[in-house]
Design a protein around this motif. Structure first.
Motif, PDB file in Angstrom:
ATOM      1  N   LYS A 100      12.820   3.017   3.857  1.00 46.41           N
ATOM      2  CA  LYS A 100      13.415   4.130   4.587  1.00 46.41           C
ATOM      3  C   LYS A 100      14.339   4.864   3.633  1.00 46.41           C
ATOM      4  N   TYR A 101      14.314   6.182   3.742  1.00 47.61           N
ATOM      5  CA  TYR A 101      15.190   6.982   2.908  1.00 47.61           C
ATOM      6  C   TYR A 101      16.598   6.967   3.484  1.00 47.61           C
ATOM      7  N   ASP A 102      17.590   7.064   2.598  1.00 52.35           N
ATOM      8  CA  ASP A 102      18.968   7.152   3.079  1.00 52.35           C
ATOM      9  C   ASP A 102      19.316   8.613   3.358  1.00 52.35           C
ATOM     10  N   GLU A 103      20.566   8.862   3.773  1.00 53.93           N
ATOM     11  CA  GLU A 103      20.965  10.215   4.171  1.00 53.93           C
ATOM     12  C   GLU A 103      20.870  11.207   3.013  1.00 53.93           C
ATOM     13  N   LEU A 134      12.313  12.164   8.945  1.00 55.00           N
ATOM     14  CA  LEU A 134      12.194  12.253   7.493  1.00 55.00           C
ATOM     15  C   LEU A 134      12.657  10.992   6.774  1.00 55.00           C
ATOM     16  N   LYS A 135      13.298  10.076   7.489  1.00 48.60           N
ATOM     17  CA  LYS A 135      13.739   8.851   6.812  1.00 48.60           C
ATOM     18  C   LYS A 135      12.572   7.923   6.488  1.00 48.60           C
ATOM     19  N   TYR A 136      11.425   8.179   7.084  1.00 50.80           N
ATOM     20  CA  TYR A 136      10.226   7.390   6.789  1.00 50.80           C
ATOM     21  C   TYR A 136       9.382   8.131   5.755  1.00 50.80           C
ATOM     22  N   SER A 137       9.032   7.452   4.687  1.00 48.64           N
ATOM     23  CA  SER A 137       8.271   8.104   3.617  1.00 48.64           C
ATOM     24  C   SER A 137       6.881   8.528   4.080  1.00 48.64           C
ATOM     25  N   ILE A 138       6.345   7.871   5.078  1.00 48.67           N
ATOM     26  CA  ILE A 138       5.003   8.217   5.581  1.00 48.67           C
ATOM     27  C   ILE A 138       4.992   9.599   6.239  1.00 48.67           C
ATOM     28  N   VAL A 139       6.126  10.026   6.802  1.00 50.01           N
ATOM     29  CA  VAL A 139       6.205  11.357   7.409  1.00 50.01           C
ATOM     30  C   VAL A 139       6.104  12.424   6.320  1.00 50.01           C
ATOM     31  N   ASN A 140       6.806  12.211   5.216  1.00 54.72           N
ATOM     32  CA  ASN A 140       6.702  13.128   4.084  1.00 54.72           C
ATOM     33  C   ASN A 140       5.265  13.182   3.580  1.00 54.72           C
ATOM     34  N   ALA A 141       4.648  12.027   3.455  1.00 52.04           N
ATOM     35  CA  ALA A 141       3.261  11.964   2.984  1.00 52.04           C
ATOM     36  C   ALA A 141       2.318  12.693   3.936  1.00 52.04           C
ATOM     37  N   ALA A 142       2.485  12.478   5.226  1.00 51.70           N
ATOM     38  CA  ALA A 142       1.609  13.119   6.215  1.00 51.70           C
ATOM     39  C   ALA A 142       1.756  14.642   6.170  1.00 51.70           C
ATOM     40  N   ILE A 150      -7.433  26.448  -8.099  1.00 50.43           N
ATOM     41  CA  ILE A 150      -6.085  26.259  -7.571  1.00 50.43           C
ATOM     42  C   ILE A 150      -6.130  25.281  -6.401  1.00 50.43           C
ATOM     43  N   GLY A 151      -7.161  25.382  -5.552  1.00 47.55           N
ATOM     44  CA  GLY A 151      -7.339  24.421  -4.459  1.00 47.55           C
ATOM     45  C   GLY A 151      -7.541  23.011  -4.982  1.00 47.55           C
ATOM     46  N   TYR A 152      -8.317  22.870  -6.049  1.00 47.61           N
ATOM     47  CA  TYR A 152      -8.527  21.547  -6.649  1.00 47.61           C
ATOM     48  C   TYR A 152      -7.234  20.995  -7.247  1.00 47.61           C
ATOM     49  N   ILE A 153      -6.432  21.861  -7.865  1.00 46.28           N
ATOM     50  CA  ILE A 153      -5.148  21.420  -8.408  1.00 46.28           C
ATOM     51  C   ILE A 153      -4.247  20.933  -7.294  1.00 46.28           C
ATOM     52  N   MET A 154      -4.274  21.621  -6.160  1.00 45.36           N
ATOM     53  CA  MET A 154      -3.472  21.183  -5.014  1.00 45.36           C
ATOM     54  C   MET A 154      -3.920  19.810  -4.524  1.00 45.36           C
ATOM     55  N   ILE A 155      -5.225  19.591  -4.480  1.00 43.07           N
ATOM     56  CA  ILE A 155      -5.741  18.288  -4.046  1.00 43.07           C
ATOM     57  C   ILE A 155      -5.327  17.205  -5.037  1.00 43.07           C
ATOM     58  N   ILE A 156      -5.436  17.484  -6.325  1.00 44.09           N
ATOM     59  CA  ILE A 156      -5.070  16.499  -7.348  1.00 44.09           C
ATOM     60  C   ILE A 156      -3.579  16.173  -7.277  1.00 44.09           C
ATOM     61  N   LEU A 157      -2.727  17.191  -7.126  1.00 41.81           N
ATOM     62  CA  LEU A 157      -1.294  16.940  -7.010  1.00 41.81           C
ATOM     63  C   LEU A 157      -0.968  16.128  -5.756  1.00 41.81           C
ATOM     64  N   THR A 158      -1.649  16.425  -4.666  1.00 45.14           N
ATOM     65  CA  THR A 158      -1.421  15.675  -3.432  1.00 45.14           C
ATOM     66  C   THR A 158      -1.841  14.221  -3.601  1.00 45.14           C
ATOM     67  N   LEU A 159      -2.976  13.996  -4.237  1.00 44.23           N
ATOM     68  CA  LEU A 159      -3.415  12.619  -4.482  1.00 44.23           C
ATOM     69  C   LEU A 159      -2.441  11.882  -5.399  1.00 44.23           C
ATOM     70  N   ALA A 160      -1.916  12.579  -6.404  1.00 44.91           N
ATOM     71  CA  ALA A 160      -0.941  11.952  -7.303  1.00 44.91           C
ATOM     72  C   ALA A 160       0.335  11.588  -6.548  1.00 44.91           C
ATOM     73  N   ILE A 161       0.775  12.464  -5.661  1.00 43.55           N
ATOM     74  CA  ILE A 161       1.954  12.162  -4.840  1.00 43.55           C
ATOM     75  C   ILE A 161       1.690  10.931  -3.983  1.00 43.55           C
ATOM     76  N   MET A 162       0.503  10.864  -3.385  1.00 44.45           N
ATOM     77  CA  MET A 162       0.175   9.706  -2.544  1.00 44.45           C
ATOM     78  C   MET A 162       0.126   8.415  -3.368  1.00 44.45           C
ATOM     79  N   VAL A 163      -0.416   8.491  -4.571  1.00 43.84           N
ATOM     80  CA  VAL A 163      -0.479   7.305  -5.427  1.00 43.84           C
ATOM     81  C   VAL A 163       0.928   6.820  -5.749  1.00 43.84           C
ATOM     82  N   PHE A 164       1.814   7.740  -6.143  1.00 48.23           N
ATOM     83  CA  PHE A 164       3.184   7.349  -6.451  1.00 48.23           C
ATOM     84  C   PHE A 164       3.909   6.809  -5.220  1.00 48.23           C
ATOM     85  N   MET A 165       3.624   7.392  -4.046  1.00 49.67           N
ATOM     86  CA  MET A 165       4.274   6.905  -2.824  1.00 49.67           C
ATOM     87  C   MET A 165       3.818   5.487  -2.472  1.00 49.67           C
TER      88      MET A 165
END
Length: 150
Positions: A86-89, A4-12, A64-79
């Motif tokens: 690397k995330y700290d403890e 979890l210290k790698y942001s890519i794991v959270n994204a995946a 609701i499925g489309y909202i989930m896709i949009i939120l996921t894309l927004a999270i990816m854009v911000f990431m």
């Protein structure tokens, strides 16, 4: 939890689970076999459950499925806008707690769903979809706040 210290794991994780949930909501929204399993309209004295059942029957679960896709894309854009780090403890603790809470809620819902099925199968599908929508949208919104904040 070292991954979890790698942001890519959270994204995946977010991308994979959002793909599963959004596929489930979009695919079943107008599927004829699924619609036959829904309870009949206005069988309860609850306006909320009757409205939710009508919402599902009308095929609106795809939104609701489309909202989930949009939120996921927004999270990816911000990431990906933020520099990869690397995330700290402390940050790992926040991510792991939110994932553990979501997992515990999912595991605790299994016996509740079983009791619902065994006692009265009416509105069980509606209940399961309401829980899934609220649970995963909650995870996405909390992850969105986390990604924006950190």
């Amino acid at each position: 939890m070292k991954l979890l210290k790698y942001s890519i794991v959270n994204a995946a994780f977010i991308v994979v689970m959002s793909a599963v949930y959004s596929f489930l909501f979009i695919f079943t929204s107008n599927h004829i076999e699924f619609l036959r399993l829904l309870s009949h309209a206005d069988t309860l004295q609850s306006a909320f459950w009757n409205w939710w059942s009508d919402f599902i029957r009308a095929g609106n679960m795809r939104y609701i499925g489309y909202i989930m896709i949009i939120l996921t894309l927004a999270i990816m854009v911000f990431m990906f806008i933020k520099p990869k780090k690397k995330y700290d403890e402390y940050q790992i603790s926040i991510i792991s707690r939110s994932l553990i809470i979501a997992g515990i809620l999912s595991v605790l819902m299994i016996p509740v769903i079983m009791i619902l099925l065994l006692s009265d199968p009416s509105y069980v599908i509606e209940t399961i979809f309401l829980f899934a929508a609220v649970q995963w949208l909650g995870v996405l919104l909390s992850d969105m706040i986390y990604v924006i904040k950190y």
